[in-house]
Structure formats: C-alpha cells, structure tokens
Design a protein around this motif. Structure first.
Motif, short mmCIF file in Angstrom:
data_model
loop_
_atom_site.label_atom_id
_atom_site.label_comp_id
_atom_site.label_asym_id
_atom_site.label_seq_id
_atom_site.Cartn_x
_atom_site.Cartn_y
_atom_site.Cartn_z
N ASP A 171 0.73 -1.28 0.06
CA ASP A 171 -0.07 0.08 -0.11
C ASP A 171 0.71 1.22 -0.16
O ASP A 171 2.01 1.12 0.26
N ASP A 172 0.37 2.43 -0.42
CA ASP A 172 1.28 3.43 -0.59
C ASP A 172 1.03 4.59 0.49
O ASP A 172 1.49 5.71 0.41
N GLY A 177 -5.27 4.11 0.01
CA GLY A 177 -4.43 3.00 -0.26
C GLY A 177 -4.28 2.18 0.99
O GLY A 177 -4.41 0.85 0.96
N GLN A 178 -3.86 2.75 1.95
CA GLN A 178 -3.86 1.89 3.45
C GLN A 178 -5.41 1.27 3.71
O GLN A 178 -5.26 0.23 4.04
N ASP A 203 2.78 7.56 -2.33
CA ASP A 203 2.01 7.82 -3.79
C ASP A 203 2.92 8.75 -4.73
O ASP A 203 2.32 9.40 -5.72
N GLY A 226 -2.82 -1.35 -2.91
CA GLY A 226 -3.85 -0.20 -2.65
C GLY A 226 -3.12 0.94 -2.86
O GLY A 226 -1.93 1.62 -2.28
N GLY A 227 -3.43 1.63 -3.99
CA GLY A 227 -2.61 2.96 -4.43
C GLY A 227 -3.36 3.13 -5.87
O GLY A 227 -4.34 2.72 -6.12
N TYR A 228 -2.60 4.28 -6.64
CA TYR A 228 -3.28 4.78 -7.79
C TYR A 228 -2.68 4.38 -8.86
O TYR A 228 -1.45 3.68 -8.88
N GLY A 250 -6.17 -4.72 -7.62
CA GLY A 250 -6.37 -3.53 -7.00
C GLY A 250 -7.82 -3.32 -7.04
O GLY A 250 -8.66 -3.67 -7.29
N THR A 253 -9.00 2.55 -8.45
CA THR A 253 -7.92 3.42 -9.25
C THR A 253 -7.16 2.59 -10.13
O THR A 253 -6.74 3.29 -10.80
#
Length: 375
Positions: A171-172, A177-178, A203, A226-228, A250, A253
C-alpha cells in the motif's frame, strides 16, 4: 383622463434586468479534485462528468419556487493534498457554493468533510475510506462502494476465480491505499488466503524493485496494490522485468485507462481491479451517456465521470423534490428518495453510504478495460 408615466430608457432597461434576475436563481456546483499532479487525469475526468450534467440540466430549465435554476460550475484544484483540500472547502464556503462533487482522494475528503458540514455544504465524494462517513454528517455522501465492499469483492474473486493461496500486499500509505489494502487483507484471510507479506511505498514512488523482490522470495501467487494508477503501471512493468509473473490486484483506481497508457504492453489480463457500479455500457442509459461524453469531450470517460454525472443529476432531482435549494433540505430528500443513474441505482443510508451497489471486477484486453464479473 388617465395619466401616462414615461420611463427613461435606462430605467426601463434596469426594470427588465431586475425582472430577469428575479426569474433566475443561480445554484453553484463545486468540484474539488486533483487538477495538477499525477492524478490530474482523474480530476479532469470527474470535472467533465459534472460539466456534462450541468449543461443538460440547464437545458431543462428546472423551476423551483417560481425561479428558473441556472447551475454554475466552480472547479478548484485540491492537488490530492489534505491541507489544500481544506483550503478549497473554505474557498467554496466563502463563495456561497452549497453543493460539492469531490474530493477524489480519501485523505482529502476526511478533513474536508468537517469544513463542508460546518458550513452547510452538501459533499459527494468517491473517497472509499470508511472514515469519511463514520462521523455521520447528514450532508456527506459516498457515491461509490466503500473499501469494505470493494476489498471483499476482490478477495472473493481472488479466492474463488484465481485460486490464490499466498498473496503479497503493498500500500502507498495514503488514506485510500492503506484503507483498501487493510480491508482486502482482512477479507482475504477470512477467505483462507495467506498474506505472505505487507510492504509499503508512497504515492510519489516509481521504483518498486526492492519490495517486489521481497515478495517474489516469498513465492506469492498474486499481489494486491492499494494505490493509484500512476504507481500501479510502473509496478506491473517492474513485476514483469523481475519475472514476477503473477496477477496484480487492486481497487477502482487501477480500473483506469491511465494504467494501460502508462503501462503499455505490460498491462493486460495480469491486472485485475474492482470498480463500484454496474457495467455502464450495459445499463439502460449507459450507451447514450458514453456517446454524449465522447461527443462533448472528444474522448471516452475514465473511472468516475459517470458517477459524478449521476450524483449531479440526483442533486437536481432532490432539489425539485424538496422544492428548495437549501443543502440541508436537499440532503434530507436524498436520504429519502432514490435515483436511477447510468451507473445504477442510488439510495443512501443514514450515514450517507449507498444502501446497495454492484462491484464489477475488470481486466485489460488490448489496452481496453474489460469486465469479468459483477458482485
């Protein structure tokens, strides 16, 4: 004999102008999102969804209290930054904006929601972190599925369809994300999947070799990120370079054309992501929306333009229902009624969460987002 009152041309023009003003009521719609930085593509897409809805609403000449409503868009760049998001929220309050679509990022939506609530502004966000609606503000709405719903869908898909048994999580460290990583992790473990490791990035990162090498050593058969998309795309390229040929999972996003644009040939059926809502092209109003969006903006919509479009239309319906443009009265109406949009049906519980929403799992084929299953 009746006397005739003559008015000077300027006075007559002023009278007509006053009458015209009295017959029209401006309703300001704000959009808060990242219009700069790596997620600017999403912010602009969200803004376009609202813009299209506003243009259609203004063409309808909706009347409330004898006045014709004219919806006006005011868009501000929150840069995906919590402090900037709070500044934008206060700017909207000072400008008399009573309806805000956004923020896009959970980390921005959480602190901004208090400002919006304190100033009687109705906020509609795609932020998925459960904390956004935990305060129970009556005019805060989440217009998509929460991390809990998306995490459960991805975990269930990974266990049942992909037969994943040993997963790595990254995760970011953003609120989004978290939050979604922790929900996936919890739901995956309940589904019998072992979480071999949980790694962290940020990120702004572009080099993931160290954490991917660590997960490769643990022989994971999938990775959840967990992020973009701006981080997800280089991550999947580096997975291939390291010979880590397992699916990248994911949330919404990653369900973005930006993944394919940035990742190129590395992004394909190895990417699986989950997005709230039904498949737009298969909904009754979906094809018409997609055609209108492309005609207006010269491109296909990204992830959330349809949701922002729908919620703007729902707000207008609630204004007509409440016979008022007061955000609190409109918010109360939105809790009481439902709306059929191009993504699906909208109806909110007491805390502003969708009562029911589909979650669709997608992959990429020839660079295009392709649906696999809906839950």
């Amino acid at each position: 004999m009746r006397s005739k009152i003559k008015m000077a041309p300027l006075a007559l023009a002023a009278l007509f102008a006053a009458q015209a003003t009295a017959a029209e009521q401006v309703v300001k719609i704000g959009v808060s999102g990242p219009l700069s930085g790596s997620n600017a593509f999403a912010g602009k897409d969200n803004e376009n969804g609202v813009r299209l809805a506003i243009e259609e609403l203004n063409a309808q000449k909706i009347q409330v209290g004898g006045n014709v409503l004219r919806f006006v868009l005011q868009s501000e760049d929150d840069a995906g930054d919590p402090k900037q998001g709070v500044t934008v929220a206060q700017k909207f309050a000072d400008a008399g904006v009573k309806y805000v679509l956004g923020p896009y990022n959970s980390g921005v939506a959480i602190p901004a929601s208090r400002v919006y609530n304190d100033n009687g502004i109705l906020m509609s966000t795609v932020g998925t972190n459960p904390k956004i609606t935990a305060a129970g503000y009556p005019t805060v709405f989440r217009i998509v599925a929460s991390d809990t719903q998306v995490g459960a869908s991805v975990a269930g898909y990974a266990a049942k369809e992909l037969k994943v048994r040993n997963v790595g999580v990254i995760d970011d460290r953003t609120a989004f994300g978290q939050g979604i990583a922790m929900e996936f992790k919890r739901q995956a473990q309940q589904a019998g999947i072992k979480v071999a490791g949980h790694e962290f990035t940020n990120d702004k990162a572009s080099d993931f070799a160290a954490i991917l090498t660590s997960l490769r050593a643990k022989k994971v058969d999938a990775i959840f990120f967990g992020g973009y998309a701006p981080q997800g795309a280089p991550m999947v390229r580096q997975m291939k370079q390291l010979g880590l040929n397992v699916p990248l999972l994911g949330g919404d996003t990653l369900c973005s054309p930006e993944m394919a644009r940035l990742g190129g040939a590395a992004v394909g059926e190895n990417v699986r992501c989950a997005q709230a809502g039904a498949i737009v092209a298969k909904q009754p109003g979906g094809p018409a929306f997609l055609a209108s969006y492309k005609k207006r903006f010269g491109r296909d919509p990204d992830v959330y333009a349809p949701s922002f479009y729908d919620q703007t239309k729902f707000i207008a319906q609630a204004i007509a229902q409440a016979k008022s443009v007061d955000a609190k009265q409109v918010g109360a109406a939105m809790h009481a009624i439902s709306y059929q949009g191009v993504v699906g049906a909208y109806g909110y519980d007491a805390k502003g969460n969708l009562k029911k929403t589909a979650v669709t799992v997608y992959t990429f084929k020839n660079g295009a987002l392709t649906p696999l299953a809906s839950y």
